[in-house]
Design a protein around this motif. Structure first.
Motif, PDB file in Angstrom:
ATOM      1  N   ARG A  71       0.841  -1.188   0.000  1.00 14.10           N
ATOM      2  CA  ARG A  71       0.000   0.000   0.000  1.00 14.10           C
ATOM      3  C   ARG A  71       0.875   1.236   0.000  1.00 14.10           C
ATOM      4  NH1 ARG A  71      -3.824  -1.407   4.327  1.00 14.10           N
ATOM      5  NH2 ARG A  71      -2.877  -3.427   4.495  1.00 14.10           N
ATOM      6  N   LEU A  72       0.414   2.270  -0.669  1.00 12.58           N
ATOM      7  CA  LEU A  72       1.078   3.563  -0.618  1.00 12.58           C
ATOM      8  C   LEU A  72       0.547   4.285   0.607  1.00 12.58           C
ATOM      9  CD1 LEU A  72       0.778   4.459  -4.382  1.00 12.58           C
ATOM     10  CD2 LEU A  72       2.861   3.809  -3.181  1.00 12.58           C
ATOM     11  N   GLN A  73       1.456   4.810   1.415  1.00 14.30           N
ATOM     12  CA  GLN A  73       1.063   5.475   2.652  1.00 14.30           C
ATOM     13  C   GLN A  73       1.833   6.780   2.807  1.00 14.30           C
ATOM     14  OE1 GLN A  73       1.855   2.599   5.792  1.00 14.30           O
ATOM     15  NE2 GLN A  73      -0.160   1.681   5.494  1.00 14.30           N
ATOM     16  N   PRO A  82       5.672  10.356   2.099  1.00 14.04           N
ATOM     17  CA  PRO A  82       5.071   9.289   1.301  1.00 14.04           C
ATOM     18  C   PRO A  82       6.026   8.089   1.199  1.00 14.04           C
ATOM     19  CG  PRO A  82       5.322  11.324   0.007  1.00 14.04           C
ATOM     20  CD  PRO A  82       5.958  11.547   1.327  1.00 14.04           C
ATOM     21  N   PHE A  83       5.479   6.886   1.370  1.00 17.14           N
ATOM     22  CA  PHE A  83       6.287   5.673   1.262  1.00 17.14           C
ATOM     23  C   PHE A  83       5.423   4.520   0.801  1.00 17.14           C
ATOM     24  CE2 PHE A  83       4.585   5.608   5.513  1.00 17.14           C
ATOM     25  CZ  PHE A  83       4.379   4.278   5.845  1.00 17.14           C
ATOM     26  N   LEU A  84       6.074   3.477   0.322  1.00 11.67           N
ATOM     27  CA  LEU A  84       5.382   2.258  -0.068  1.00 11.67           C
ATOM     28  C   LEU A  84       5.656   1.223   1.014  1.00 11.67           C
ATOM     29  CD1 LEU A  84       5.026   0.668  -3.510  1.00 11.67           C
ATOM     30  CD2 LEU A  84       5.681  -0.759  -1.584  1.00 11.67           C
ATOM     31  N   TYR A  85       4.583   0.694   1.601  1.00 16.11           N
ATOM     32  CA  TYR A  85       4.697  -0.322   2.643  1.00 16.11           C
ATOM     33  C   TYR A  85       4.385  -1.692   2.049  1.00 16.11           C
ATOM     34  CZ  TYR A  85       4.358  -2.966   6.868  1.00 16.11           C
ATOM     35  OH  TYR A  85       4.578  -3.913   7.833  1.00 16.11           O
ATOM     36  N   GLY A 109       6.416   8.978  -6.221  1.00 11.66           N
ATOM     37  CA  GLY A 109       6.940  10.068  -5.403  1.00 11.66           C
ATOM     38  C   GLY A 109       7.334   9.668  -3.996  1.00 11.66           C
ATOM     39  N   CYS A 110       7.486   8.379  -3.761  1.00 13.78           N
ATOM     40  CA  CYS A 110       7.873   7.906  -2.430  1.00 13.78           C
ATOM     41  C   CYS A 110       9.392   7.985  -2.259  1.00 13.78           C
ATOM     42  CB  CYS A 110       7.431   6.455  -2.231  1.00 13.78           C
ATOM     43  SG  CYS A 110       5.644   6.229  -2.271  1.00 13.78           S
ATOM     44  N   ALA A 111       9.810   8.317  -1.069  1.00  7.83           N
ATOM     45  CA  ALA A 111      11.238   8.384  -0.761  1.00  7.83           C
ATOM     46  C   ALA A 111      11.775   7.062  -0.240  1.00  7.83           C
ATOM     47  CB  ALA A 111      11.503   9.479   0.271  1.00  7.83           C
ATOM     48  N   ARG A 112      10.889   6.122   0.083  1.00  7.61           N
ATOM     49  CA  ARG A 112      11.363   4.840   0.610  1.00  7.61           C
ATOM     50  C   ARG A 112      10.328   3.743   0.469  1.00  7.61           C
ATOM     51  NH1 ARG A 112      13.371   5.939   6.208  1.00  7.61           N
ATOM     52  NH2 ARG A 112      13.675   8.011   5.394  1.00  7.61           N
ATOM     53  N   LEU A 113      10.835   2.517   0.573  1.00 10.39           N
ATOM     54  CA  LEU A 113      10.046   1.294   0.623  1.00 10.39           C
ATOM     55  C   LEU A 113      10.290   0.716   2.006  1.00 10.39           C
ATOM     56  CD1 LEU A 113       9.780  -1.401  -2.063  1.00 10.39           C
ATOM     57  CD2 LEU A 113      10.531  -2.065   0.198  1.00 10.39           C
ATOM     58  N   VAL A 114       9.227   0.319   2.699  1.00  9.84           N
ATOM     59  CA  VAL A 114       9.319  -0.135   4.085  1.00  9.84           C
ATOM     60  C   VAL A 114       8.624  -1.488   4.212  1.00  9.84           C
ATOM     61  CG1 VAL A 114       8.661   0.404   6.471  1.00  9.84           C
ATOM     62  CG2 VAL A 114       9.280   2.261   4.910  1.00  9.84           C
ATOM     63  N   LEU A 115       9.208  -2.389   4.985  1.00 11.86           N
ATOM     64  CA  LEU A 115       8.537  -3.641   5.323  1.00 11.86           C
ATOM     65  C   LEU A 115       8.981  -4.088   6.705  1.00 11.86           C
ATOM     66  CD1 LEU A 115      10.737  -6.158   5.031  1.00 11.86           C
ATOM     67  CD2 LEU A 115      10.272  -5.826   2.629  1.00 11.86           C
ATOM     68  N   ASP A 116       8.210  -4.972   7.281  1.00 12.50           N
ATOM     69  CA  ASP A 116       8.522  -5.555   8.589  1.00 12.50           C
ATOM     70  C   ASP A 116       8.796  -7.032   8.412  1.00 12.50           C
ATOM     71  OD1 ASP A 116       7.984  -3.213  10.104  1.00 12.50           O
ATOM     72  OD2 ASP A 116       5.847  -3.667  10.107  1.00 12.50           O
ATOM     73  N   LEU A 119      17.847  -3.731   1.341  1.00 11.20           N
ATOM     74  CA  LEU A 119      17.006  -3.184   2.400  1.00 11.20           C
ATOM     75  C   LEU A 119      17.761  -3.326   3.717  1.00 11.20           C
ATOM     76  CD1 LEU A 119      14.938  -4.358   0.146  1.00 11.20           C
ATOM     77  CD2 LEU A 119      13.262  -3.957   1.917  1.00 11.20           C
ATOM     78  N   TYR A 120      17.720  -2.294   4.520  1.00  6.86           N
ATOM     79  CA  TYR A 120      18.465  -2.306   5.782  1.00  6.86           C
ATOM     80  C   TYR A 120      17.558  -1.963   6.945  1.00  6.86           C
ATOM     81  CZ  TYR A 120      22.277  -2.510   2.539  1.00  6.86           C
ATOM     82  OH  TYR A 120      23.099  -2.903   1.519  1.00  6.86           O
ATOM     83  N   THR A 121      17.950  -2.389   8.115  1.00  6.14           N
ATOM     84  CA  THR A 121      17.191  -2.142   9.322  1.00  6.14           C
ATOM     85  C   THR A 121      17.085  -0.643   9.556  1.00  6.14           C
ATOM     86  OG1 THR A 121      18.120  -4.170  10.224  1.00  6.14           O
ATOM     87  CG2 THR A 121      17.054  -2.679  11.782  1.00  6.14           C
TER      88      THR A 121
END
Length: 160
Positions: free
Chosen positions: A79-81, A88-91, A122-129, A146-148
């Motif tokens: 999802r874009l958040q 703005p980021f992509l999760y 236009g997201c500055a990062r991609l994030v995941l858990d 991808l880094y912590t």
């Protein structure tokens, strides 16, 4: 480029990999369920999975599948958040390759597609858990660049 978090759906061209495509139809969800269930075994029925996806879509959740021939071999949910920490980021909610297809670079291809989508949006990062005990996934994410970046704290509640 600005984006609408609720209405944005990528086109096939956004993905730039002909083996990948959005999973939008009921048929798509039916074929996605057995693959997603490998990652999320608590999903015990196709109907439950489909109703959850429909609810989550209202919040911008989308699925992308990876196909070899006509068989779904991997998928990702994202999802874009936007928040005050990242902007703005992509999760990435979900990333799974069918057990029989692991080692075929499908996860890497999906992550590259999500990175292209995030940048184009236009997201500055991609994030995941990922779980702290999931060393295999952590090694994969490190290899993929991808880094912590955070340590998540949570409190679980009993629900009826």
């Amino acid at each position: 480029m600005t984006f609408n978090l609720q209405d944005y759906v990528p086109s096939v061209l956004d993905l730039a990999d002909t083996a990948l495509r959005p999973l939008d139809s009921r048929h798509d969800l039916k074929i996605a369920f057995p693959v997603m269930q490998q990652l999320r075994p608590h999903l015990t029925s196709e109907a439950d999975f489909m109703s959850r996806i429909e609810r989550m879509r209202a919040g911008g959740y989308r699925l992308v599948g990876a196909f070899e021939s006509s068989a779904l071999v991997a998928l990702t949910g994202y999802r874009l958040q936007e928040n005050l920490i990242y902007g703005p980021f992509l999760y990435v909610d979900d990333l799974i390759t069918d057990e029989a297809q692991r080692g075929g670079q499908w996860g890497s291809r999906l992550l590259r597609a999500l990175e292209r989508l995030a940048r184009a949006s236009g997201c500055a990062r991609l994030v995941l858990d990922t779980g702290l005990a999931n060393a295999r996934a952590q090694r994969f994410y490190f290899r993929e660049g991808l880094y912590t970046g955070a340590l998540r704290f949570q409190k679980q509640f009993d629900t009826p």
